[in-house]
Design an enzyme around this catalytic site. Structure first.
Site, short mmCIF file in Angstrom:
data_model
loop_
_atom_site.label_atom_id
_atom_site.label_comp_id
_atom_site.label_asym_id
_atom_site.label_seq_id
_atom_site.Cartn_x
_atom_site.Cartn_y
_atom_site.Cartn_z
N GLY A 73 -45.09 -11.99 -23.80
CA GLY A 73 -46.01 -11.60 -24.94
C GLY A 73 -45.55 -12.66 -26.05
O GLY A 73 -46.61 -12.90 -27.01
N THR A 74 -44.38 -13.20 -26.32
CA THR A 74 -44.35 -14.04 -27.45
C THR A 74 -45.05 -15.17 -27.46
O THR A 74 -45.67 -15.66 -28.35
CB THR A 74 -42.81 -14.36 -27.35
OG1 THR A 74 -41.84 -13.09 -27.41
CG2 THR A 74 -42.34 -15.20 -28.50
N ASN A 153 -44.12 -1.11 -31.64
CA ASN A 153 -43.05 -0.83 -30.38
C ASN A 153 -41.98 0.17 -31.02
O ASN A 153 -41.21 0.75 -30.23
CB ASN A 153 -42.34 -2.22 -30.51
CG ASN A 153 -42.21 -3.02 -31.61
OD1 ASN A 153 -42.95 -3.33 -32.42
ND2 ASN A 153 -41.00 -3.49 -31.89
N GLN A 181 -47.39 -3.44 -26.32
CA GLN A 181 -46.90 -2.06 -26.21
C GLN A 181 -47.94 -1.14 -25.89
O GLN A 181 -47.50 -0.08 -25.23
CB GLN A 181 -46.25 -1.66 -27.50
CG GLN A 181 -44.92 -2.17 -27.79
CD GLN A 181 -43.76 -1.97 -26.93
OE1 GLN A 181 -43.79 -1.15 -26.07
NE2 GLN A 181 -42.75 -2.79 -26.83
N HIS A 203 -43.34 -7.05 -18.54
CA HIS A 203 -42.06 -6.25 -18.17
C HIS A 203 -42.31 -5.06 -18.94
O HIS A 203 -41.46 -4.12 -19.05
CB HIS A 203 -40.96 -7.07 -18.46
CG HIS A 203 -40.54 -7.20 -20.12
ND1 HIS A 203 -39.67 -6.51 -20.82
CD2 HIS A 203 -41.18 -8.13 -21.11
CE1 HIS A 203 -39.62 -6.94 -22.04
NE2 HIS A 203 -40.65 -8.13 -22.23
N THR A 239 -46.98 -25.65 -13.79
CA THR A 239 -47.40 -24.98 -12.42
C THR A 239 -47.13 -23.39 -12.82
O THR A 239 -45.86 -23.07 -13.48
CB THR A 239 -46.18 -25.32 -11.47
OG1 THR A 239 -46.55 -26.74 -11.33
CG2 THR A 239 -46.39 -24.81 -10.13
N CYS A 324 -34.45 -5.45 -30.69
CA CYS A 324 -33.88 -6.98 -31.32
C CYS A 324 -33.07 -6.77 -32.64
O CYS A 324 -32.28 -7.60 -33.09
CB CYS A 324 -34.88 -7.96 -31.47
SG CYS A 324 -36.39 -7.45 -32.52
N1 PLP Z 1 -44.87 -7.83 -29.22
C1 PLP Z 1 -44.44 -6.61 -29.17
C2 PLP Z 1 -44.93 -5.54 -29.93
C3 PLP Z 1 -43.33 -6.15 -28.49
O1 PLP Z 1 -42.72 -4.95 -28.25
C4 PLP Z 1 -42.70 -7.36 -27.54
C5 PLP Z 1 -41.38 -7.28 -27.05
O2 PLP Z 1 -40.66 -6.37 -27.13
C6 PLP Z 1 -43.26 -8.62 -28.15
C7 PLP Z 1 -44.27 -8.89 -28.56
C8 PLP Z 1 -42.58 -9.81 -27.19
O3 PLP Z 1 -42.98 -9.54 -25.58
P1 PLP Z 1 -41.89 -10.46 -24.60
O4 PLP Z 1 -40.73 -10.07 -24.65
O5 PLP Z 1 -42.66 -10.62 -23.33
O6 PLP Z 1 -42.12 -12.01 -25.26
#
Ligand code: PLP
EC number: 2.8.1.7
Length: 388
Positions: A73-74, A153, A181, A203, A239, A324
């Site tokens: 996601g990041t 989240n 989410q 995940h 890749t 986090c």
């Molecule tokens: N965006 C939201 C709303 C999230 O809850 C999270 C993960 O907690 C992320 C982005 C980041 O995703 P990733 O852990 O796959 O980088």
């Protein structure tokens, strides 16, 4: 050994056995590179295509766009935001909210400090709902991109992204949604919307860690974040993580069949059970539009971190604020943005269910939690008196 009760599915989820099974051949005999022209590359190339279709189907966007696989996601969020800024250098403003994930907020802070971008962080009300008037006021021809999450989240509050995207387009801005989410936890349909880009992460819905995707509407201007080889049509060099992508694809197929109503029923059993048993507890987030699996509860005069630790000792996994933020004693930025009263802000706990959560697990929590909160309140200088 004590069976663990896992109620932290917004932090991460258990890998679906079907996803693992689908991945295994690509960690063993089907090790080929999907870009290879020989036979060994054929199955991985086909699997890549199949996963792409599965994700498009989950998003209800088969004909409207393309999927870019990322490391999660990041990276999807970062790619979307940087791409929009690079696509039109004359627009140097971004609109986002105060309750986004750090994946968006920390990048926006950096862009503001280091790259001269103006960032509008739209506030939310006490239930975590976006201030629409402030949002409208921030939109202008200077805005390159709006980035607003589909579901929060921490509280599960759902933003009305379809309408927000329409407003963004009227101002000529692109619209990105962090749906990390939302995907797999509620139905998301992109067809007919003004959403230009969407981030997701495997995940969070029983796929493997370290793989995600950015959905791009067809024709949206795009600049890659990672340059190099021609993989993914040059949109994301390197890749491909074939086992991860295959796991993501299988998880997406499974997510289409989830009964979100059943999850909601269990979540409501949890919430009502706690409110009936624990005085001075309140639900945080939009009462009308929340993720069906999420319940963020604040307990006056009890420390969230301490509740988390005592529940952990009883084998129950929850989160206090964002994962986090755990370890820090400060209420999370989301709780602060909602201006939750001080007495409750420190006692927020997030319970997040999955499709595998059982009624027996909820009942176990309902047995363990009330004495835990009582015990902590008895230690608080105000708690014991105030909650009488
Ligand atoms: N965006 C939201 C709303 C999230 O809850 C999270 C993960 O907690 C992320 C982005 C980041 O995703 P990733 O852990 O796959 O980088």
């Amino acid at each position: 050994m004590m069976e663990r009760v896992y109620l932290d599915n917004n932090a991460t989820t258990r890998l679906a056995p079907e996803a693992l099974q689908a991945m295994l051949p690509f960690l063993t005999e089907e090790f080929g590179n999907p870009s290879s022209l020989h036979g060994q590359g054929r199955a991985p190339a086909r699997a890549l295509m199949a996963a792409r279709h599965a994700v498009l189907e989950l998003l209800g966007a088969e004909a409207d766009g393309e999927i870019l696989f990322t490391s999660g996601g990041t990276e999807a969020d970062t790619t979307a935001i940087r791409s929009a800024l690079a696509a039109d250098p004359s627009r140097r403003e971004i609109v986002t909210s105060t309750v986004e994930h750090a994946a968006v907020l920390a990048l926006c802070d950096h862009l503001e400090r280091q790259e001269g971008v103006t960032v509008h962080r739209i506030p939310v009300d006490g239930d975590g709902r976006l201030d629409i008037e402030a949002y409208r006021a921030a939109l202008s021809p200077r805005v390159a991109l709006v980035s607003l999450m589909w579901a929060n989240n921490e509280t599960g509050t759902v933003f009305p992204v379809e309408g927000l995207a329409e407003l963004a387009h009227r101002a000529g801005a692109l619209f990105h949604t962090d749906a990390v989410q939302a995907v797999g936890k509620m139905s998301v349909g992109l067809r007919g919307t003004d959403i230009d880009m969407l981030s997701l992460s495997a995940h969070k819905f029983h796929g493997p860690k370290g793989v995600g995707a950015l959905w791009l509407r067809r024709g949206v201007p795009f600049q890659p974040l990672i340059r190099g080889g021609r993989q993914q049509r040059g949109h994301r060099a390197g890749t491909e993580n074939i086992p991860g992508i295959v796991g993501l694809g299988r998880a997406a197929e499974l997510a289409l069949c989830v009964d979100h109503g059943a999850v909601r029923l269990l979540r409501d059993r949890l919430e009502q059970g706690i409110l009936a048993r624990v005085p001075k507890a309140r639900v945080l987030g939009d009462p009308l539009d929340r993720l069906p699996n999420t319940s963020c509860l604040a307990f006056d005069f009890a420390e969230g971190e301490a509740i988390l630790m005592l529940l952990d000792r009883a084998g129950i996994c929850v989160s206090s604020g964002a994962a986090c933020a755990s370890g820090a004693m400060e209420p999370s930025h989301v709780i602060r943005a909602m201006k939750v009263p001080f007495t409750a802000a420190h006692g927020a706990i997030r319970f997040s269910l999955s499709r595998w959560t059982t009624a027996a697990e909820i009942d176990r929590l309902l047995e363990v939690l009330p004495p835990v909160v009582d015990q902590l309140r008895a230690l608080s200088p105000f708690g014991a008196e105030e909650v009488k």
